[in-house]
Structures are given as C-alpha cells and as structure tokens.
Write an enzyme that holds these catalytic residues in place. Structure first.
Site, PDB file in Angstrom:
ATOM      1  N   ALA A   1      31.089  -3.482  43.748  1.00  0.00           N
ATOM      2  CA  ALA A   1      31.399  -2.456  44.748  1.00  0.00           C
ATOM      3  C   ALA A   1      30.337  -1.338  44.043  1.00  0.00           C
ATOM      4  O   ALA A   1      30.375  -0.350  44.049  1.00  0.00           O
ATOM      5  CB  ALA A   1      32.137  -2.612  45.227  1.00  0.00           C
TER       6      ALA A   1
ATOM      7  N   ASN B   1      40.350   0.462  36.106  1.00  0.00           N
ATOM      8  CA  ASN B   1      39.813   0.186  34.802  1.00  0.00           C
ATOM      9  C   ASN B   1      40.466   0.398  34.084  1.00  0.00           C
ATOM     10  O   ASN B   1      41.381   2.026  33.921  1.00  0.00           O
ATOM     11  CB  ASN B   1      38.451   0.431  34.511  1.00  0.00           C
ATOM     12  CG  ASN B   1      37.152  -0.687  34.699  1.00  0.00           C
ATOM     13  OD1 ASN B   1      37.526  -2.085  35.167  1.00  0.00           O
ATOM     14  ND2 ASN B   1      36.377   0.394  35.397  1.00  0.00           N
TER      15      ASN B   1
ATOM     16  N   LYS C   1      39.348  -6.832  29.316  1.00  0.00           N
ATOM     17  CA  LYS C   1      38.933  -6.389  30.295  1.00  0.00           C
ATOM     18  C   LYS C   1      37.936  -4.217  29.513  1.00  0.00           C
ATOM     19  O   LYS C   1      37.296  -4.523  30.250  1.00  0.00           O
ATOM     20  CB  LYS C   1      39.766  -5.727  31.726  1.00  0.00           C
ATOM     21  CG  LYS C   1      38.772  -5.361  32.516  1.00  0.00           C
ATOM     22  CD  LYS C   1      37.171  -5.972  33.512  1.00  0.00           C
ATOM     23  CE  LYS C   1      36.838  -4.712  34.427  1.00  0.00           C
ATOM     24  NZ  LYS C   1      36.982  -4.060  35.289  1.00  0.00           N
TER      25      LYS C   1
ATOM     26  N   ASN D   1      34.219  -2.900  29.898  1.00  0.00           N
ATOM     27  CA  ASN D   1      34.282  -1.802  30.070  1.00  0.00           C
ATOM     28  C   ASN D   1      33.750  -0.780  28.777  1.00  0.00           C
ATOM     29  O   ASN D   1      32.611  -0.398  28.732  1.00  0.00           O
ATOM     30  CB  ASN D   1      35.472  -0.709  31.013  1.00  0.00           C
ATOM     31  CG  ASN D   1      35.417  -1.778  32.262  1.00  0.00           C
ATOM     32  OD1 ASN D   1      36.582  -1.842  32.218  1.00  0.00           O
ATOM     33  ND2 ASN D   1      34.856  -1.831  32.917  1.00  0.00           N
TER      34      ASN D   1
ATOM     35  N   ASN E   1      24.011  -3.633  34.534  1.00  0.00           N
ATOM     36  CA  ASN E   1      24.465  -4.216  33.570  1.00  0.00           C
ATOM     37  C   ASN E   1      23.217  -5.872  33.083  1.00  0.00           C
ATOM     38  O   ASN E   1      23.520  -5.893  31.601  1.00  0.00           O
ATOM     39  CB  ASN E   1      25.780  -5.573  34.477  1.00  0.00           C
ATOM     40  CG  ASN E   1      26.586  -4.330  34.477  1.00  0.00           C
ATOM     41  OD1 ASN E   1      26.650  -3.011  34.357  1.00  0.00           O
ATOM     42  ND2 ASN E   1      27.625  -5.325  34.765  1.00  0.00           N
TER      43      ASN E   1
ATOM     44  N   GLY F   1      37.550   4.623  48.022  1.00  0.00           N
ATOM     45  CA  GLY F   1      36.538   4.062  47.378  1.00  0.00           C
ATOM     46  C   GLY F   1      35.699   2.661  47.831  1.00  0.00           C
ATOM     47  O   GLY F   1      36.502   2.370  48.296  1.00  0.00           O
ATOM     48  N   ALA F   2      34.414   2.343  46.507  1.00  0.00           N
ATOM     49  CA  ALA F   2      34.320   0.759  47.641  1.00  0.00           C
ATOM     50  C   ALA F   2      35.141  -0.374  46.945  1.00  0.00           C
ATOM     51  O   ALA F   2      35.184  -0.639  48.081  1.00  0.00           O
ATOM     52  CB  ALA F   2      32.935   0.727  46.768  1.00  0.00           C
TER      53      ALA F   2
HETATM   54  O1  PAF Z   1      33.286  -1.198  35.702  1.00  0.00           O
HETATM   55  C1  PAF Z   1      32.730  -1.736  35.842  1.00  0.00           C
HETATM   56  O2  PAF Z   1      31.782  -1.319  36.403  1.00  0.00           O
HETATM   57  C2  PAF Z   1      32.769  -3.015  36.170  1.00  0.00           C
HETATM   58  O3  PAF Z   1      34.571  -2.765  35.554  1.00  0.00           O
HETATM   59  C3  PAF Z   1      32.259  -4.070  35.112  1.00  0.00           C
HETATM   60  C4  PAF Z   1      33.105  -5.344  35.912  1.00  0.00           C
HETATM   61  C5  PAF Z   1      31.930  -3.662  34.212  1.00  0.00           C
HETATM   62  C6  PAF Z   1      31.069  -4.516  35.975  1.00  0.00           C
HETATM   63  O4  PAF Z   1      29.934  -3.693  36.258  1.00  0.00           O
END
Ligand code: PAF
Length: 329
Positions: free
Chosen positions: A129, A103, A185, A189, A203, A9-10
């Site tokens: 990305a 994530n 993190k 999320n 975002n 993936g990206a």
């Molecule tokens: O899941 C995502 O897209 C990234 O972890 C984050 C930091 C929320 C940025 O879009």
C-alpha cells in the site's frame, strides 16, 4: 467489535478503512495531523487492488479521547510502537486486545511488557500500500495477512479477528505458530526490503535482476539460519523459494523500506535486519551480508535524518527472553 487503529499510514488506513466498510462506525483511526485533517475533511479514499472506496471514518490525533475499544491495531512504524502502546493503556485496562500489524521482530513482546497484559495478538501482512496524497491510499498488491498469538487463551479472539478481516476483503490465515509466521515474514523482509531501499527497485525488479539474486539469497539464508538456531519452526520448508516467490507475487510493490527512503523517513532496518544481526551475534551465527546491507541503509538514512527523527525508542530485543518464549511454544 469496536476497533482503534493506531497509525494512519498506508497500511493503517487500508485495514481501518476496509474494516469500517464492513462494520460502519466501528473503527477510529489515530494518527498525525496532516493525514487526520485530510480524512476529517474529505473522508478516506482507497483505490487499487482492494477496490475503489470513499469512506467516511472516525479519525483523531488524540487517543485519550477514545473511551472504549475491543481491539487496538498498532500499525505504526516499529520505532513508534512503545509510544503508541502507552497512549492506549486506558483502553487495555478496560479489556481491549492489542494487535501489532507490523514488520520486524519482537513488537508483540514489547507491547505485552509495557502494558503488562497478555491480551496481545500479532499479525504480519504482505499487503502492498502507498499513501499519496494524505488520505488517499492505493493498494498495490493483495497479499496474505497472518494472525496468531503467543498466549493460547487468546486463540478464540484470533479466529474472531481473522473472520472480521476476511469479511472486510483480506486474505487471512489464523496460525497457532506465530513465531514461525513472524520469522518467515522477517526472512522475506530481510531479503527484499534493504535491497529495494539500496537500489530503488520494485519487488518485481529485484526478483528479475540476476545481478542481485545472489545477494538476496545470502540475506534469506542468513536470516533462516538465525531462525533455525533460535528453534523457530518456519511456515515454509524452502525459505529462498518462499521469499523470492513473495517478491514475484508482490512485483508492483515499492517495499516499505524503499518508500521510507524515498520519503526521507526513518526506516525499520533496526527491527528487521538489525534485530537478526543482534540475535545472530548472541547465537554465534555469522551474518556478513546482512551486516553489509544494514550499514549501507544506515548510511543512506544518515544523509537526511535529524537527531529529532532518531529520538523515538528503538524496539529492544531481550534475546534471552525471546529464546525462552520461543522454546515454550
Ligand atoms: O515491507 C513490505 O513492503 C512488505 O512486507 C513486503 C511483503 C516485502 C512487500 O513489499
């Protein structure tokens, strides 16, 4: 260092591609047919925040053809982690380290269990990305990559990998508090991703939307309360400020959960918000806002997912083990 990236993936292509520029010939990407075909035919293209590059890179659909590796990055969606880990067992048996760059909660524990190894690192990334069309990646934001491990004997490998990624152009921090990194993190999320997926906002748009701010703050606070009850030491004293700051710093990003919804793919809601709700229940921490957005994202997914899409194994969180492992650190 010979590196395999499981997941084209990206994010996988971004890490694999930039590592391959820094050390030509050292990286093999493993992924699904349309992307691997495109990369084998045209090479990998990276554009945007990490510069413009056309990269010849090894790519295959079949990890069993790879004979050796020092490090395997797992960049698949969380629900594909088990399958990805099992398919590189032969590399781990020969001594490879494995590093989920994902994530969500618990994938590093799952990988260690299924492969019966402690040669496991874990990374989180705030890189943004997108891939469109197959084989062409646009980096939409240059966020931090944080790396650590639950096993102190791996710290030397953690710093080697951090150096490699830094040479490849990433902003990197090696941490000896990986649980804190993962939960900090996860707070970001849980605050941003479902809200983006439900509203179709970037975002930055989420950050500046006053109608959404209280919801985002509730989601952040609920997740932080679960982390606190678990005994995790976060890497920030102010989770609300940190998560909102990340939304602002990555304002161009279409978060990964929103990308999944737009692409009619299964989201990672189970291993992000779902995991927090599950752990909260065990620890008697109420998470009503998280439960509401969880149900709504599931409802959106149910409009387009088939039974086959749902057949992958979910990340199983053994809450008792998680609590024990966090308390050991
Ligand atoms: O899941 C995502 O897209 C990234 O972890 C984050 C930091 C929320 C940025 O879009």
């Amino acid at each position: 260092m010979k590196i395999v990236v499981m997941g084209s993936g990206a994010i996988g292509c971004l890490y694999g591609g930039l590592l391959s520029i820094a050390n030509p010939g050292s990286v093999t990407l493993v992924g699904r047919k349309p992307i691997i075909d495109a990369i084998q035919t045209h090479g990998l293209t990276i554009r945007g925040a990490m510069g413009d590059h056309d990269i010849p890179i090894n790519a295959t659909e079949d990890p069993s053809t790879i004979e050796e590796a020092d490090l395997v990055l797992i960049t698949t969606k969380t629900y594909d982690t088990l399958r990805a880990a099992q398919s590189i067992k032969h590399l781990v048996e020969k001594g490879a380290y494995v590093m989920p760059v994902q994530n969500g909660i618990g994938t590093e524990t799952m990988v260690a269990d299924v492969l019966n190894t402690t040669r496991v690192l874990r990374a989180t990334t705030c890189m943004g990305a997108l891939m469109q069309p197959p084989g062409v990646v646009t980096a939409t934001g240059r966020g931090i990559t944080e790396i650590g491990t639950k096993y102190s004997e791996n710290m030397e490998m953690v710093s080697k990998v951090a150096d490699l990624l830094q040479e490849a152009g990433f902003i990197v921090r090696a941490s000896d508090n990986i649980d804190g990194v993962i939960w900090t993190k996860t707070i970001v999320n849980c605050g941003i991703n479902p809200v983006g997926a439900l509203t179709d906002l970037t975002n930055g748009e989420i950050h500046s939307n006053m109608a959404l701010r209280q919801l985002v703050i509730h989601l952040i606070e609920e997740t932080a309360a679960v982390a606190e009850a678990l005994g995790v030491e976060l890497t920030t004293d102010d989770p609300v400020r940190y998560a909102l700051g990340t939304a602002k710093a990555t304002s161009e990003n279409i978060n990964s959960m929103l990308q999944d919804v737009r692409n009619r793919k299964r989201t990672e809601i189970d291993s992000i918000t779902g995991a927090v709700i599950q752990i909260g229940k065990e620890l008697r921490i109420e998470t009503p806002a998280s439960e509401a957005v969880y149900s709504l994202v599931k409802a959106i997914e149910s409009k387009y997912l088939t039974d086959e899409d749902l057949s992958d194994e979910e990340v199983q969180i053994a809450v008792d083990e998680l609590v024990k492992s966090i308390n050991q650190h």
